[in-house]
Design a protein around this motif. Structure first.
Motif, PDB file in Angstrom:
ATOM      1  N   ALA A 270     -18.184  24.157 141.665  1.00 61.72           N
ATOM      2  CA  ALA A 270     -18.891  24.919 142.693  1.00 61.72           C
ATOM      3  C   ALA A 270     -19.433  26.229 142.131  1.00 61.72           C
ATOM      4  CB  ALA A 270     -17.954  25.189 143.869  1.00 61.72           C
ATOM      5  N   VAL A 271     -18.622  26.898 141.293  1.00 63.60           N
ATOM      6  CA  VAL A 271     -19.061  28.170 140.699  1.00 63.60           C
ATOM      7  C   VAL A 271     -20.257  27.954 139.783  1.00 63.60           C
ATOM      8  CG1 VAL A 271     -18.417  30.016 139.114  1.00 63.60           C
ATOM      9  CG2 VAL A 271     -16.824  29.285 140.899  1.00 63.60           C
ATOM     10  N   GLN A 272     -20.217  26.906 138.975  1.00 57.35           N
ATOM     11  CA  GLN A 272     -21.343  26.632 138.082  1.00 57.35           C
ATOM     12  C   GLN A 272     -22.641  26.475 138.872  1.00 57.35           C
ATOM     13  OE1 GLN A 272     -18.952  23.366 135.973  1.00 57.35           O
ATOM     14  NE2 GLN A 272     -20.528  23.874 134.475  1.00 57.35           N
ATOM     15  N   GLU A 273     -22.563  25.784 139.982  1.00 56.81           N
ATOM     16  CA  GLU A 273     -23.771  25.553 140.767  1.00 56.81           C
ATOM     17  C   GLU A 273     -24.268  26.832 141.429  1.00 56.81           C
ATOM     18  OE1 GLU A 273     -25.537  22.618 144.284  1.00 56.81           O
ATOM     19  OE2 GLU A 273     -23.672  22.092 143.235  1.00 56.81           O
ATOM     20  N   ASN A 279     -29.524  32.802 144.287  1.00 58.87           N
ATOM     21  CA  ASN A 279     -28.695  33.855 144.868  1.00 58.87           C
ATOM     22  C   ASN A 279     -27.544  34.274 143.948  1.00 58.87           C
ATOM     23  OD1 ASN A 279     -29.787  34.108 147.740  1.00 58.87           O
ATOM     24  ND2 ASN A 279     -29.433  31.897 147.598  1.00 58.87           N
ATOM     25  N   GLY A 280     -27.425  33.625 142.795  1.00 58.59           N
ATOM     26  CA  GLY A 280     -26.305  33.910 141.908  1.00 58.59           C
ATOM     27  C   GLY A 280     -26.238  35.342 141.424  1.00 58.59           C
ATOM     28  N   LEU A 317     -19.410  39.771 146.683  1.00 60.09           N
ATOM     29  CA  LEU A 317     -20.858  39.645 146.806  1.00 60.09           C
ATOM     30  C   LEU A 317     -21.428  41.045 146.956  1.00 60.09           C
ATOM     31  CD1 LEU A 317     -21.103  36.681 149.349  1.00 60.09           C
ATOM     32  CD2 LEU A 317     -20.667  36.623 146.896  1.00 60.09           C
ATOM     33  N   GLN A 318     -22.543  41.305 146.282  1.00 56.73           N
ATOM     34  CA  GLN A 318     -23.121  42.642 146.334  1.00 56.73           C
ATOM     35  C   GLN A 318     -24.587  42.585 146.721  1.00 56.73           C
ATOM     36  OE1 GLN A 318     -24.565  43.567 141.768  1.00 56.73           O
ATOM     37  NE2 GLN A 318     -22.658  44.454 142.432  1.00 56.73           N
ATOM     38  N   THR A 327     -26.838  35.049 150.589  1.00 51.57           N
ATOM     39  CA  THR A 327     -25.994  34.502 149.518  1.00 51.57           C
ATOM     40  C   THR A 327     -24.792  33.772 150.095  1.00 51.57           C
ATOM     41  OG1 THR A 327     -26.673  36.279 148.011  1.00 51.57           O
ATOM     42  CG2 THR A 327     -24.657  35.091 147.457  1.00 51.57           C
ATOM     43  N   ALA A 328     -24.174  34.347 151.123  1.00 53.35           N
ATOM     44  CA  ALA A 328     -23.003  33.722 151.744  1.00 53.35           C
ATOM     45  C   ALA A 328     -23.354  32.358 152.328  1.00 53.35           C
ATOM     46  CB  ALA A 328     -22.437  34.627 152.827  1.00 53.35           C
TER      47      ALA A 328
END
Length: 505
Positions: A270-273, A279-280, A317-318, A327-328
């Motif tokens: 999930a993190v890789q995607e 939005n990363g 998240l910033q 992003t969320a």
């Protein structure tokens, strides 16, 4: 190669005979017992009130309760307060050829500040903790090497300056130690590491007693190769950093969230995607805590809220409210696709601070959960992010087959992985050591590194040839020999084969 090293080293004011002797192998003539006492007497005279030879201090400065590598007490501890103090120590040390071991926040885990068996001078720079200048318009500040990153950020906040220093290793780490180990931290996925561009220049006392500044304060320079980076990751073996100019970043509003997953593989996928999503760039931190770590946090009782026991991601998240919201929403969809059972923001700032503190104090939680009589061995490796699930799976299986348990935390956004292994007594130490050894070789086999941020010290230097190759290690040693031909700067650390076998003892 020998002639080139001689040419450079002679420029540092050293005799050819001393240089050739230091290049012929690890056999190094350090001060005799009598010469060491003469050096201590001169230190007392040159630095009155700053020299300690009490046995308790020599022992505590030479070892760490969180490190299980060979250690020795120091012969003397000098509490430096300025660059001039450091120069005085170095001049006396090279006069009698006494090794020098720098000491800062004492948070390192690989034996970096262990004493030298032949005797040494420990130079404590923790009192050199002043912020010298803040240049808000330029986004930088100048500080002494003993300043702690947390204190720097607290000072900026108290002064109402909307900037911060984003490198955030373990609590208590000093700027000098962060330079020495090439540190990282939870913010690395967004801001990078110490080996990026957060140190604009350094003031360094070299082994010959000269003081250099590696750069001016300009944000960038094409004036020759980058001598600042020469000292980043050198672990005090090339000189002693006394001041640094730090690049600062704007403070951006953040929100803390967490999400549970059925396995580490699902979480990492999930993190890789999400990091490759448009939005990363709004993800400041993404940290993995495995189910065993969550159990330890709950058992330690350091949080007011019991956390669901599952492999969990903690995120920061910033950005603006709208960008965080966007992003969320993207994260939720991607996480659900990878089996996430929950995604929630911290309801209040206090809850957000508490959640993040759980990650920063993972080591303390593991110790507390394991019980008073337990010890823990902490190690780190790093692999390409796509190989992290395999590394975690194989490591957990290996530990279980060995009869060991471990909590696992990691900067999952950049593949950095930390295993914290509790054990009861000295009889278990060989078992734990062997498991750590297998973990490191497993990481290197996956095209990774023996250490993502803890540094090499004593504990990891045996792996450098496997990881980097003999020619790269030989190049590192050539640089060391050229700058420090007497081998007095933190010997026996970092360079494989440097065991500092002394004569005249």
């Amino acid at each position: 190669m020998l002639s080139a090293v001689l040419l450079v080293a002679v420029g540092f004011g050293l005799a050819k005979s001393d240089i050739i002797s230091s290049l012929q192998g690890p056999e190094t003539a350090y001060a005799s017992a009598k010469e060491l006492q003469q050096a201590i007497s001169e230190l007392r005279e040159a630095l009155p009130g700053k020299v300690t030879t009490e046995t308790i201090a020599l022992d505590s400065y030479g070892s760490s309760s969180n490190s299980y590598h060979p250690s020795h007490p120091h012969s003397v501890v000098v509490h430096a307060q300025s660059t001039d103090d450091v120069v005085k120590v170095v001049d006396i040390a090279r006069k009698y050829r006494v090794p020098i071991v720098p000491y800062g926040g004492a948070t390192s885990l690989e034996g970096h500040f262990s004493g030298v068996s032949s005797g040494d001078i420990c130079i404590d720079i923790s009192a050199m903790n002043k912020i010298i200048e803040i240049h808000e318009d330029d986004g930088d500040l100048v500080c002494q090497a003993g300043a702690r990153w947390e204190d720097i950020n607290s000072t900026l906040k108290e002064k109402g300056i909307p900037l911060f220093f984003p490198l955030d290793p373990g609590p208590g780490a000093t700027i000098g130690g962060m330079v020495g180990t090439g540190c990282s931290g939870t913010n690395a996925v967004r801001y990078g590491t110490a080996k990026a561009e957060w140190f604009l220049n350094l003031t360094v006392v070299l082994p010959n007693g000269k003081v250099i500044k590696t750069r001016r304060r300009a944000r960038k320079s094409a004036a020759g190769f980058d001598t600042t980076k020469l000292f980043i990751g050198a672990e005090g073996t090339l000189g002693i950093v006394t001041e640094a100019t730090l690049r600062l970043a704007p403070v951006v509003p953040t929100k803390v969230a967490m999400s549970q997953f059925p396995s580490v593989e699902h979480a990492v996928s999930a993190v890789q995607e999400i990091l490759n999503n448009p939005n990363g760039s709004h993800i400041q931190c993404v940290e993995l805590l495995d189910d065993k770590m969550i159990i330890a946090i709950n058992k330690a009782g350091l949080t007011s809220k019991v956390l669901p026991v599952s492999d969990t991601l903690f995120l920061k998240l910033q950005g603006t409210d709208s960008s965080i919201k966007e992003t969320a929403n993207a994260i939720k969809k991607i996480f659900q696709k990878h089996g996430s059972s929950n995604f929630e923001f911290a309801a209040t700032q206090q809850q957000a601070d508490e959640l993040w503190e759980n990650r920063k104090y993972a080591l303390m939680s593991t110790i507390a959960a394991a019980g008073d009589s337990s010890k823990v061995w902490t190690t780190d490796v790093c692999v390409p992010v796509s190989r992290l699930p395999e590394l975690v799976y194989e490591t957990k299986k290996d530990l279980a087959q060995s009869g060991l348990t471990s909590t696992i935390v990691g900067h999952v956004g950049d593949g950095n992985f930390h295993a914290i292994i509790p054990f009861k007594g000295e009889e278990d130490l060989p078992l734990v050591s062997a498991a750590v050894h297998r973990l490191v070789h497993r990481a290197i086999a996956l095209d990774g590194t023996c250490t993502g941020e803890h540094g090499v010290g004593i504990g990891k230097k045996e792996y450098l040839v496997d990881e980097l190759g003999p020619d790269t290690v030989a190049l590192m040693r050539s640089v060391k020999n050229a700058i420090d031909p007497l081998n007095i700067m933190n010997p026996s650390k970092l360079y494989p084969g440097d065991e500092t076998i002394p004569k005249d003892h």
